[in-house]
Design a protein around this motif. Structure first.
Motif, mmCIF file in Angstrom:
data_model
loop_
_atom_site.group_PDB
_atom_site.id
_atom_site.type_symbol
_atom_site.label_atom_id
_atom_site.label_comp_id
_atom_site.label_asym_id
_atom_site.label_seq_id
_atom_site.Cartn_x
_atom_site.Cartn_y
_atom_site.Cartn_z
ATOM 1 N N TYR A 68 41.128 52.791 47.702
ATOM 2 C CA TYR A 68 41.109 53.732 48.832
ATOM 3 C C TYR A 68 42.311 53.511 49.746
ATOM 4 N N HIS B 175 45.692 59.850 52.072
ATOM 5 C CA HIS B 175 44.641 60.782 52.470
ATOM 6 C C HIS B 175 45.141 61.662 53.610
ATOM 7 N N ASN C 126 41.836 65.029 57.214
ATOM 8 C CA ASN C 126 40.383 65.169 57.064
ATOM 9 C C ASN C 126 39.762 64.035 56.263
ATOM 10 N N GLY C 127 40.609 63.145 55.768
ATOM 11 C CA GLY C 127 40.095 62.008 55.010
ATOM 12 C C GLY C 127 40.031 62.240 53.517
ATOM 13 N N ASN C 128 40.619 63.354 53.024
ATOM 14 C CA ASN C 128 40.576 63.657 51.591
ATOM 15 C C ASN C 128 41.842 63.176 50.893
ATOM 16 N N ILE C 129 41.682 62.712 49.672
ATOM 17 C CA ILE C 129 42.791 62.150 48.918
ATOM 18 C C ILE C 129 43.871 63.204 48.667
ATOM 19 N N ASN D 85 40.205 67.054 44.535
ATOM 20 C CA ASN D 85 39.661 66.039 45.427
ATOM 21 C C ASN D 85 39.535 64.717 44.695
ATOM 22 N N LEU D 86 38.778 63.811 45.253
ATOM 23 C CA LEU D 86 38.689 62.480 44.667
ATOM 24 C C LEU D 86 38.090 62.474 43.263
ATOM 25 N N GLU E 94 34.808 60.696 52.861
ATOM 26 C CA GLU E 94 35.372 61.527 51.793
ATOM 27 C C GLU E 94 34.288 62.063 50.865
ATOM 28 N N ARG E 95 33.308 61.234 50.587
ATOM 29 C CA ARG E 95 32.202 61.688 49.749
ATOM 30 C C ARG E 95 31.389 62.762 50.477
ATOM 31 N N ASN F 102 32.602 64.834 52.669
ATOM 32 C CA ASN F 102 33.434 66.037 52.633
ATOM 33 C C ASN F 102 33.237 66.798 51.321
ATOM 34 N N TYR F 103 33.174 66.056 50.232
ATOM 35 C CA TYR F 103 32.986 66.680 48.915
ATOM 36 C C TYR F 103 31.638 67.398 48.855
#
Length: 391
Positions: A155, A160, A163-166, A231-232, A310-311, A313-314
């Motif tokens: 991580y 990122h 918004n914290g997304n990869i 995304n991740l 992040e999870r 967000n998904y």
């Protein structure tokens, strides 16, 4: 050729195709036959058409799907018209043509994809099943600690956005090529040596509404990924669909293989999403042992806060697509059951089983006996015994 001769020829062709389809469907019950088709005809077909269509920037599967839907609507309109006008022979000819097309597709799909659903289990080099006595509580804790450490490191090693997304430093094609390279480590003959590249589906809105993140289509040898899947879990989706192309059609096994190759990758952008997925199973595994609450809470709290965000967000992203989610679930369930996957969409997981003992541990929880580890738990144990997540 007269209309009667055309009808006769079409009827004979249809009868022959139905006979071939019937034989193929009957042979699906024999594991040896399925293994033969999976490693010969299906492997060769996917290799050939994967190379033919692989260079195209668009998905041939998507084009064919749109054409099939449009064609079905046109045929239905024409059939209704012929029936209203009492053009019986034209109506019959059109019906026979449609049936021939459907029967041809059934034959091709059965030979290239359906047989692989009933082939032999995964080789022990990748996956094995274990008993409770094969894995101690101390080992479960060590596994979870090392997996979470690697996940946290991945991580912080990846970029990122606000918004914290990869954010991947690769193009879609570059990422696809990197994921495909991971499969080169699978040297067992069980897997095809060919790995087709991934393609983005353009109609991402429909796929998202149906909660479909990827599709492998054996007749064209294409790995298709939802255009919204950025995304991740994008490498995980690519790897899962590529596993199908390698000859692993059962859904839970495709997850096992894709997680096997990505979780062991040294590239943080490739392993990160898979480690996020596996961390839940590692924690669950610890929680099955008695007197584990303290270790479980310690391990859970050691997960970086950004990973939880992040999870979340998904989950929130796909939660907004509700228009066709039940439709997608319905048709996918039917499809899998037609492939003799009795659990339908439940076959994406191989669940474990525990049995209560009636005794209570120091945490006030009932002590359970592990009757069977889940597929993901068996994979984690297998990786541990191969030296992964191990001090």
């Amino acid at each position: 050729m007269t209309i009667k001769k055309k009808l006769t020829a079409k009827a004979i062709s249809l009868a022959a195709l139905v006979a071939v389809a019937g034989v193929l469907l009957a042979l699906k019950n024999n594991e040896r036959v399925c293994e033969f088709f999976a490693t010969t005809f299906a492997r060769g077909w996917i290799f050939l058409f994967g190379h033919i269509f692989g260079w195209l920037p668009v998905s041939v599967y998507e084009v064919l799907l749109i054409a099939a839907i449009a064609g079905a609507i046109v045929c239905l309109v024409l059939l209704i018209r012929d029936l209203i006008k009492k053009h019986w022979q034209k109506a019959l000819s059109l019906t026979l043509s449609v049936c021939i097309a459907v029967a041809s597709f059934v034959c091709v799909y059965t030979a290239t994809a359906s047989f692989s659903y009933n082939r032999a289990p995964l080789p022990q080099s990748v996956y094995a099943e274990y008993q409770e006595e094969d894995f101690s509580y101390e080992q479960a804790v060590e596994l979870a600690e090392n997996l979470i450490d690697k996940m946290n490191e991945a991580y912080f090693a990846t970029e990122h956005d606000e918004n914290g997304n990869i954010v991947y430093p690769y193009t879609f094609k570059e990422l696809s090529d990197l994921v495909a390279q991971q499969y080169q480590r699978l040297t067992d003959d069980y897997f095809s040596s060919y790995t087709p590249p991934a393609k983005r589906i353009l109609n991402k809105w429909i796929m998202s509404q149906m909660h479909i993140v990827g599709v492998f289509f054996a007749p064209t040898g294409e790995v298709n990924v939802n255009g919204n899947e950025n995304n991740l879990f994008l490498p995980s989706t690519m790897a899962h669909e590529m596993a199908h192309a390698k000859g692993v059609m059962r859904e839970y096994e495709a997850d096992i293989v894709s997680r096997y190759v990505l979780a062991t990758s040294e590239n943080p952008y490739l392993c990160y999403g898979t480690l996020v997925q596996l961390s839940s199973y590692a924690l669950s595994l610890v929680g099955k042992y008695p007197d584990s609450r303290q270790d479980y809470e310690r391990l859970y709290n050691s997960v970086a806060a950004g990973i939880r965000l992040e999870r979340q967000n998904y989950n929130e992203f796909y939660a907004q697509f509700t228009l066709l989610d039940d439709v997608g679930e319905f048709f996918n369930d039917i499809y899998l059951k037609l492939q003799q996957q009795q659990g339908g969409t439940e076959s994406y997981e191989k669940p474990g089983e525990t049995q209560g003992t009636g005794q209570v541990d120091g945490d006030g929880e009932e002590i359970v006996q592990i009757v069977r580890f889940s597929g993901a738990e068996n994979l984690l144990i297998h990786l541990y015994k191969q030296g992964e997540f191990h001090d």
